[in-house]
Design an enzyme around this catalytic site. Structure first.
Site, PDB file in Angstrom:
ATOM      1  N   TYR A 151       0.627  -1.297   0.036  1.00 14.69           N
ATOM      2  CA  TYR A 151       0.047  -0.094   0.191  1.00 14.69           C
ATOM      3  C   TYR A 151       1.151   1.029   0.032  1.00 14.69           C
ATOM      4  CZ  TYR A 151      -3.353   3.748   1.847  1.00 14.69           C
ATOM      5  OH  TYR A 151      -4.059   4.987   1.665  1.00 14.69           O
ATOM      6  N   ASP A 249       9.399   2.953  -1.046  1.00  9.78           N
ATOM      7  CA  ASP A 249       8.203   3.327   0.001  1.00  9.78           C
ATOM      8  C   ASP A 249       8.426   3.045   1.147  1.00  9.78           C
ATOM      9  OD1 ASP A 249       6.373   4.170   1.610  1.00  9.78           O
ATOM     10  OD2 ASP A 249       4.963   3.385   0.226  1.00  9.78           O
ATOM     11  N   LYS A 277       5.533   8.372   8.214  1.00 10.49           N
ATOM     12  CA  LYS A 277       5.550   9.145   9.568  1.00 10.49           C
ATOM     13  C   LYS A 277       6.111   9.532  11.200  1.00 10.49           C
ATOM     14  CE  LYS A 277       2.331   5.116   8.228  1.00 10.49           C
ATOM     15  NZ  LYS A 277       1.775   4.908   8.566  1.00 10.49           N
TER      16      LYS A 277
END
Length: 439
Positions: A151, A249, A277
């Site tokens: 994702y 990613d 994050k």
């Protein structure tokens, strides 16, 4: 379960959820928070401190969600709060450059060998969306290869899935969300994770049209799935041979596995890296980084447009700089490794003693428990695990004050705030849970 002398109850959370669904689609602002696969309503959180979170019913939980990864220092760390408060007193947003942005960019560049310049944004989704646009602008090609189960945020070109045919041609790709036009879906080619032959086939079937391969170097959005030996290097080599860019990613793995992320640990450098994050220190922040010639394609220097009112927000950069300063301290990642290793061993032994088939995938301070006796190497393997046992395990752990991700397809995160006592309590709760499940 009892918490602070109280019998475990969820009544206030249930009431809050029933009220929320009147005003918010599904009662939540991100789908996984809805506890959809658990059979119960989501907990509503009141506050958090260190390794613990507390719901509005007053229950205490040892938290292994950690806001889905960012809280590597633990919740409400005093130095982070101090940095945010100091910054807030000077103003919360300017829409103009600040020195704090440059400081953060320099820290990121110093940490990653593959990054020479950085652009700050507000979310991982935005970072990956920009990375793809940048790759297309730099290579003057259109197609992107991504992996099933990885994702990368909810931008249109990434909400896609392989069609019923072999996922080697872009025409087989279909949208996985309503509202995504088929024409956009066809710009992304979807292949299985850990299958280098599928990547080779995709390049061969679309010769000269692949702009980039986009991948989580350590998959952490289908649960934690590690790359098999040689897989990432083979993709790196293919990108070099085909004049395509490699996008890592590292929204989850960046600063989680090491200061240099998965690239430092695995020894493979990307052309473009996305971060998020942890670099926000608990506030919304993300980044795109690459070598200078790629990054200089971005406006105002180049023709690839990207902008954001809150990009490099001073509160977020203050929290980020404070977080990265603490992570740089000697022994930080060694401490995380010790805690996570003890937890992994304890969970594995507890499952074994109760004759519960379980495979744990772990790297550094992230891990997943898959209820299967086989290796888990891709999304098909994940989907074949025993979700019924996972659901039982989740609920029994929650009742004992252990807060795990409310999805079988998510990771556990260990923070620096998790104590030896927290780990021991978690292992004991798992042992109790497995014993009850096996009866």
């Amino acid at each position: 379960m009892k918490s602070e002398g109280r019998t475990w109850t969820r009544q206030k959370s249930v009431t809050a959820y029933n009220n929320a669904i009147k005003y918010i689609p599904g009662g939540v602002n991100s789908p996984v928070r809805a506890f959809g696969g658990t059979g119960i309503e989501p907990l509503f959180i009141d506050h958090a401190k260190g390794s613990k979170i507390y719901d509005i019913d007053g229950n205490e939980y040892i938290d292994y969600v950690c806001s889905w990864g960012p809280m590597i220092l633990g919740h409400a760390h005093p130095k982070i709060l101090e940095a945010i408060n100091k910054s807030a007193r000077n103003g919360t947003s300017f829409g103009a450059p600040t020195q704090s942005e440059t400081d953060l960019a320099q820290k990121i560049i110093d940490s990653f060998d593959s990054i020479e310049k950085v652009r700050l944004v507000s979310s991982g989704t935005e970072a990956v969306m920009t990375a793809i646009r940048l790759a297309r602008g730099f290579t003057k090609k259109d197609l992107i290869i991504k992996m099933v189960g990885c994702y990368h945020g909810h931008s249109d070109c990434l909400l896609v899935a392989a069609g019923s045919g072999v996922a080697e041609t872009s025409s087989e790709t279909v949208a996985s969300s309503a509202g995504v036009p088929d024409a956009i879906a066809r710009e992304t080619i979807v292949v299985p994770y850990n299958d280098i032959e599928a990547v080779k086939a995709a390049f061969q079937a679309n010769k000269g049209n692949i702009a980039a391969v986009l991948i989580e170097p350590v998959a952490a959005n289908m649960g934690v799935v590690l790359p098999i030996e040689g897989y990432l290097q083979a993709i790196r080599d293919l990108c070099n041979q085909e004049d395509a860019l490699l996008i890592f990613d590292e929204v989850i793995s960046g600063f989680r596995l090491a200061m240099g992320g998965a690239q430092e640990v695995l020894g493979i450098n990307a052309d473009i890296t996305t971060l998020g994050k942890i670099i926000g220190g608990g506030l919304p922040a993300a980044a795109i980084g690459a070598r200078e010639d790629i990054m200089n394609m971005l406006a105002p220097l180049g023709p690839v447009y990207q902008a954001g009112t809150l990009s490099g927000n001073p509160l977020a950069t203050a929290a980020a700089n404070a977080t990265l300063d603490m992570l740089e301290q000697e022994g930080t990642y060694e401490k995380l490794e010790v805690s996570a290793s003890i937890l992994e061993d304890g969970l594995a032994q507890a499952a074994k003693d109760a004759n519960i088939p379980m495979t744990i995938n772990r790297i550094g301070s992230i891990m997943s428990c898959f209820f299967t006796d086989r290796k888990v190497l891709n999304f098909d393997d994940v989907k074949s695990t025993n979700i019924k046992i996972w659901k039982q395990f989740f609920l029994k752990m929650l009742e004992q004050g252990i807060y795990l991700a409310p999805s079988a397809y998510e990771a556990m995160f260990v923070s620096l705030a998790h104590s030896e006592g927290d780990i021991a309590k978690t292992i004991e709760a798992a042992r109790n849970s497995f014993n009850q499940i096996s009866q």
